[in-house]
Motif scaffolding. Structure first.
Motif, mmCIF file in Angstrom:
data_model
loop_
_atom_site.group_PDB
_atom_site.id
_atom_site.type_symbol
_atom_site.label_atom_id
_atom_site.label_comp_id
_atom_site.label_asym_id
_atom_site.label_seq_id
_atom_site.Cartn_x
_atom_site.Cartn_y
_atom_site.Cartn_z
ATOM 1 N N ALA A 62 0.841 -1.199 0.000
ATOM 2 C CA ALA A 62 0.000 0.000 0.000
ATOM 3 C C ALA A 62 0.875 1.248 0.000
ATOM 4 O O ALA A 62 0.580 2.242 -0.680
ATOM 5 C CB ALA A 62 -0.935 -0.013 1.209
ATOM 6 N N ASP A 65 2.154 1.774 -3.434
ATOM 7 C CA ASP A 65 1.104 2.379 -4.261
ATOM 8 C C ASP A 65 1.111 3.897 -4.091
ATOM 9 O O ASP A 65 0.961 4.645 -5.054
ATOM 10 C CB ASP A 65 -0.282 1.836 -3.871
ATOM 11 N N ARG A 118 -7.725 -2.770 -4.599
ATOM 12 C CA ARG A 118 -6.715 -2.174 -5.462
ATOM 13 C C ARG A 118 -7.150 -2.233 -6.928
ATOM 14 O O ARG A 118 -7.122 -1.229 -7.639
ATOM 15 C CB ARG A 118 -5.386 -2.895 -5.277
#
Lengths: 192, 192
Positions: A62, A65, A118
């Motif tokens: 995460a 990302d 996602r």
């Protein structure tokens, strides 16, 4: 309040340490013990922040990302090409992503929610990129909504082939060929 | 000699049983114990044939490769489309393939050799299909060698998106869009 800020800082420090351990030792080497050692915690102390290896790895992905994110309006397909080439230089995190993605499709896996959410976000985001670049219809005849899941699938699928046999698959070149497909056989119209 | 034939028959029976258990209970439910029970063996007895769950699952996937195989000369892209649509009706085996593929990219995993060899065979095989259909250059401008890894990547990548969110991704339709990309915007020239 100060305690909470310190706790969040510590959490971020653990995630950064995990990323380093992944880069050096790969998915299997990135144990909770190895990460705890790197940040000077006991394994028990680390469990206070992340109760499982999967939870820690999801936090790392995460965080990646976030780092890879580009404001939606600035995205172009060329940047995706750069991202794929950049990924080819960081096998540890790509391996972690791919291994966890594989595990996540099994029943009740702790990373399943992360990956499902996602993709539910990445597909429309890619669609927006394609629409900004090509409008309602790509030169190849597909709509942005049709092309978006393919764009994501190619990136993921090439990573597996490349991880298994890096000498046989040039991930950047192959992704470039896919972009050629999207653009169609005509050269894209140049804008002044 | 009779003993060896009996042993191979038993092995094949175990693989078929494993495929059934996978179809019914998915990747996590396909334990050595569940498979042993189905064929009337103790778990200890099963270990004589397959020493780990991974070894058994690789045997199942290799067996599926055999069943799905079509003589190279008979392959056409349309058949790949049918295969993708067929896969959408057997989530258990697709989940097993995808989960094991994910695990296989980690260090020293027992399924790594299977997948590496599989892709080393599948890429040239797809290249042959594309060359038979389009010659040295696809309508989209790519060579068969450039398109083959993309074809494989799209099939694998779509499976992950579909397994995570079957309502959001129509695997067959999406693969059809990819074939449209390969064929380019012109309709393919018809042959008498």
């Amino acid at each position: 309040m100060a305690a909470r800020a310190r706790s969040e800082e510590r959490r971020a420090e653990i995630v950064r340490a995990a990323l380093e351990v992944i880069a050096e030792r790969g998915y299997r080497g990135a144990t909770l013990g190895a990460v705890a050692e790197r940040v000077g915690l006991t394994q028990q102390g680390l469990l206070h922040y992340f109760s499982t290896k999967e939870a820690l790895l999801v936090a790392v992905l995460a965080e990646r990302d976030q780092w890879d994110a580009v404001p939606a309006r600035s995205w172009r397909l060329e940047l995706l090409q750069s991202l794929v080439e950049y990924n080819a230089m960081r096998p540890g995190i790509v391996q972690t992503f791919s291994a966890l993605l594989g595990e996540s499709v099994t029943e009740g896996h702790p990373a399943r929610a992360y990956f499902t959410e996602r993709y539910a976000a990445v597909r429309p985001s890619m669609e927006t990129v394609l629409r900004a670049e090509y409008g309602a219809c790509l030169p190849s005849g597909l709509t942005p909504a049709q092309a978006a899941p393919l764009l994501v699938a190619v990136m993921d699928g090439l990573q597996f082939q490349w991880l298994l046999d890096p000498d046989a698959v040039d991930m950047g070149a192959a992704f470039g060929h896919f972009l050629t497909l999207l653009e169609g056989p005509e050269p894209p119209s140049s804008k002044g």
